[in-house]
Design a protein around this motif. Structure first.
Motif, PDB file in Angstrom:
ATOM      1  N   THR A  34       0.847  -1.181   0.000  1.00 56.59           N
ATOM      2  CA  THR A  34       0.000   0.000   0.000  1.00 56.59           C
ATOM      3  C   THR A  34       0.888   1.239   0.000  1.00 56.59           C
ATOM      4  O   THR A  34       1.826   1.344   0.796  1.00 56.59           O
ATOM      5  N   ALA A  83      -6.898   3.798  -3.944  1.00 60.99           N
ATOM      6  CA  ALA A  83      -7.566   3.072  -2.866  1.00 60.99           C
ATOM      7  C   ALA A  83      -8.118   4.039  -1.827  1.00 60.99           C
ATOM      8  O   ALA A  83      -8.309   3.675  -0.672  1.00 60.99           O
ATOM      9  N   TYR A 111       1.294   5.373   0.263  1.00 62.28           N
ATOM     10  CA  TYR A 111       0.715   6.608   0.785  1.00 62.28           C
ATOM     11  C   TYR A 111       1.560   7.769   0.273  1.00 62.28           C
ATOM     12  O   TYR A 111       2.778   7.776   0.433  1.00 62.28           O
ATOM     13  N   ASP A 137       8.227  -2.897  -1.031  1.00 58.35           N
ATOM     14  CA  ASP A 137       7.312  -3.704  -0.243  1.00 58.35           C
ATOM     15  C   ASP A 137       7.967  -5.039   0.102  1.00 58.35           C
ATOM     16  O   ASP A 137       9.106  -5.323  -0.302  1.00 58.35           O
ATOM     17  N   ILE A 173      -3.961   7.208  -1.318  1.00 58.04           N
ATOM     18  CA  ILE A 173      -3.622   5.810  -1.073  1.00 58.04           C
ATOM     19  C   ILE A 173      -3.752   5.041  -2.387  1.00 58.04           C
ATOM     20  O   ILE A 173      -4.769   5.168  -3.086  1.00 58.04           O
ATOM     21  N   GLN A 233      -2.820   1.121  -4.463  1.00 53.43           N
ATOM     22  CA  GLN A 233      -2.369  -0.268  -4.383  1.00 53.43           C
ATOM     23  C   GLN A 233      -2.615  -0.942  -5.720  1.00 53.43           C
ATOM     24  O   GLN A 233      -3.654  -0.742  -6.350  1.00 53.43           O
TER      25      GLN A 233
END
Length: 651
Positions: free
Chosen positions: A62, A85, A64, A299, A78, A80
């Motif tokens: 995710t 999102a 930001y 990630d 946001i 993804q």
């Protein structure tokens, strides 16, 4: 796939006047398509938010991002898997310059308007989006146009914040309890490594300083003199510190952080970025041809995310767009991009490509359904005084583009939302897509200090027509030619009085191919010199009738009286005038320049795939071009969706 649309105006008003019936029959044949550029997605619900200035990536992928201003969603966006999102906060809540997070919370620098403001960090619950804590960090808490907090990072239960003007990195618990300060001049981006050491970028000193957990200096990475470490990320999987360099290298540098002096072990991205000429054209963006790297993250799956801000705009990036987010897999292959490349802006069709490409004040686009980001035309290293990055007027950037081609030589004019200043640029083979500054109006080479408040136009011959403030004259600056580098020049102006029936002028458009002058009237005595009153006069044979005369011998034919309120922007091409409105509707009305009649109204032929915004909230937010096949291409500012609307209309 774009949809053909047959627009039948005023069908719901057949019981009204004969004029409405006439308008209805005149538009039934008009076909157009509606498309967009400069944003990956076309609807308000799915669009990419404008000007992400900083980024944090959660382990699950995710993303930001924080913005100074986002008109239609919260300032923390946001994302993804390449899609929106949602968002957190309000559109004007965040400063944009720093963001970080952990498993439960997001921490972001706040704007002054949220109080205590630019010297504070807000903590937000990731699950609910609610702000549950404000942490005062800097005594510089009344700044809006500069970042007081320039870096944020978390590690365990600690939050680190760069207090730029306080010359310190402040350490708090994630609950906001102060722990200690680390003294360092002008701190910027932050990263915490696996041993708890703190890495602090000093962007303008070209250094990165390492401190141990107690705040004792350990090592200093001294980059090349022109390097600008603008983003840091510690990659625990490799033990490397990733450094975004927005200096001339425009890439990401990888430093091994084993005990001892950090060692440069590699780079990611083309050295020279978008200005490199060995892998592309100067100014060309694309996979690994980075602009300003302002955010780096990975990630848990090993995917790398790189956030860029294309060059252009001063402090107020957040009102000008410039989100350019790239996602790469573990092998370094590009997976997707998310882009919002302008906020309040318009792009002009390029005559040299018959409207296959489009030029805003900063960027070049092509394609459909979001289009392709072709180039960033700003070179901050060769031209550091370019007004698009060294703004000295009241505008929020120079993102509105006008473009003409004279003998194959492009001239770009960049301006702001409601401008009194217009900046001129040219292009040549040696500089590729980079626009070379040529001066401004007012200023050199036009020899006046008067603002352009009563209309502006550059015609297809390169001649400039300007209504200078308080003059009630139309100044005509003839283009006199180009030098060997492609730089244009203009001669001394001739003046013609604005016809009394249309004083004061608010907009002027001159079509050199048909010698047609279009003058829109302003509101006499109003403080708002940007406003139009709805009267537009069309003069055929303008120069022919004024040749050798000090007065104005021609008569308007036709006179167009707009029935819709609050006209804001006009453009013309071929036989038609295009009119957009502010605070009312997103419609673009099309009028016949010979008869003055309303021909059609462009709304949205593609509502399932895109939105066209609320209105045209800019003086020069429309551009128009007649293609060689008889199709008209009209572009419109859409600040709601951080995009440019493109109508393709065949009469």
């Amino acid at each position: 796939m774009l949809k053909k649309h047959i627009h039948r105006a005023c069908i719901g008003a057949l019981f009204t006047t004969f004029a409405s019936l006439t308008s209805l029959t005149s538009v039934a044949h008009a076909q157009y398509t509606t498309d967009w550029l400069a944003n990956t997605y076309g609807t308000i619900a799915s669009h990419v938010g404008n000007d992400a200035r900083s980024m944090w990536v959660a382990p699950e992928g995710t993303i930001y991002t924080a913005s100074f201003w986002d008109e239609n969603e919260g300032g923390v966006a946001i994302y993804q898997n390449g899609k929106s999102a949602g968002s957190i906060g309000t559109h004007a809540e965040f400063q944009g310059g720093a963001i970080t997070g952990n498993a439960t919370s997001i921490f972001a620098a706040l704007q002054y308007s949220t109080r205590p403001g630019s010297g504070a960090v807000g903590r937000y619950d990731r699950a609910t989006g609610a702000r549950d804590l404000v942490i005062p960090v800097s005594s510089w808490n009344k700044l809006s146009k500069a970042d007081a907090i320039t870096g944020l990072a978390t590690a365990g239960t600690l939050l680190y914040a760069s207090d730029y003007f306080g010359n310190r990195v402040r350490v708090f618990t994630t609950g906001g309890v102060w722990q200690r300060d680390i003294a360092i001049a002008s701190p910027g981006a932050l990263a915490i490594d696996g041993a708890g050491n703190v890495w602090v970028a000093q962007k303008h000193a070209s250094t990165i300083v390492e401190f141990d957990p107690a705040g004792t200096p350990i090592n200093t990475i001294r980059m090349a003199a022109g390097a600008r470490p603008s983003a840091l990320y510690y990659d625990a999987s490799s033990g490397q510190l990733l450094v975004g360099d927005e200096g001339p290298d425009m890439n990401i540098k990888r430093y091994a952080t084993l005990p001892g002096m950090p060692l440069l072990v590699g780079t990611f991205g083309v050295t020279g970025g978008y200005l490199d000429t060995t892998t592309g054209i100067r100014g060309q963006v694309g996979d690994k041809r980075f602009t300003r790297v302002v955010g780096i993250g990975k990630d848990a799956a090993g995917n790398l995310y790189v956030l860029n801000n294309p060059w252009g705009g001063g402090w107020d990036l957040g009102r000008n767009g410039a989100t350019d987010l790239h996602a790469y897999n573990g092998a370094g292959m590009l997976m997707w991009t998310l882009q919002a490349l302008n906020f309040e802006a318009v792009a002009a069709p390029d005559p040299n490509t018959d409207a296959a490409t489009f030029y805003s004040g900063m960027n070049i686009y092509s394609g459909t359904e979001g289009g392709t980001f072709v180039a960033n035309t700003v070179d901050p290293f060769t031209y550091p005084s370019d007004p698009r990055i060294a703004m000295n007027d009241y505008q929020r950037g120079q993102h509105f583009g006008e473009l003409v081609s004279v003998g194959g030589n492009r001239i770009l004019v960049a301006s702001g939302q409601n401008p009194g200043n217009f900046n001129f640029y040219h292009f040549n083979a040696a500089n590729g897509y980079v626009a070379i500054p040529d001066g401004s109006l007012p200023g050199r080479p036009f020899g006046t200090s008067l603002q352009v408040q009563n209309g502006f136009c550059i015609d297809d011959n390169g001649d400039v027509w300007a209504g200078l403030a308080g003059s009630n004259q139309i100044y005509h600056y003839p283009m006199t030619g180009f030098d060997a580098t492609g730089k244009p020049s203009w001669g001394a102006p001739a003046t013609t009085p604005v016809p009394a029936s249309v004083q004061p002028s608010a907009r002027i458009v001159y079509l050199s191919g048909s010698d047609t002058m279009i003058v829109a009237q302003g509101i006499a005595g109003s403080w708002d010199w940007t406003a139009m009153n709805g009267r537009i006069e069309v003069y055929h044979g303008w120069q022919a009738s004024n040749s050798g005369n000090s007065g104005n011998a021609s008569q308007p034919n036709p006179v167009i009286t707009l029935s819709s309120p609050n006209p804001k922007s006009i453009a013309a091409a071929g036989h038609y005038l295009f009119v957009g409105y502010v605070h009312t509707v997103p419609n673009v009305d099309v009028f016949d320049l010979n008869t003055g009649s309303l021909v059609t109204t462009l709304i949205n032929s593609n509502p399932g795939a895109m939105d066209v915004g609320n209105d045209v909230d800019s003086m020069y937010g429309l551009r128009a071009y007649l293609r060689s096949n008889g199709q008209y291409v009209i572009t419109k500012d859409n600040y709601n969706g951080s995009s440019v609307v493109v109508y393709r209309w065949t009469p």
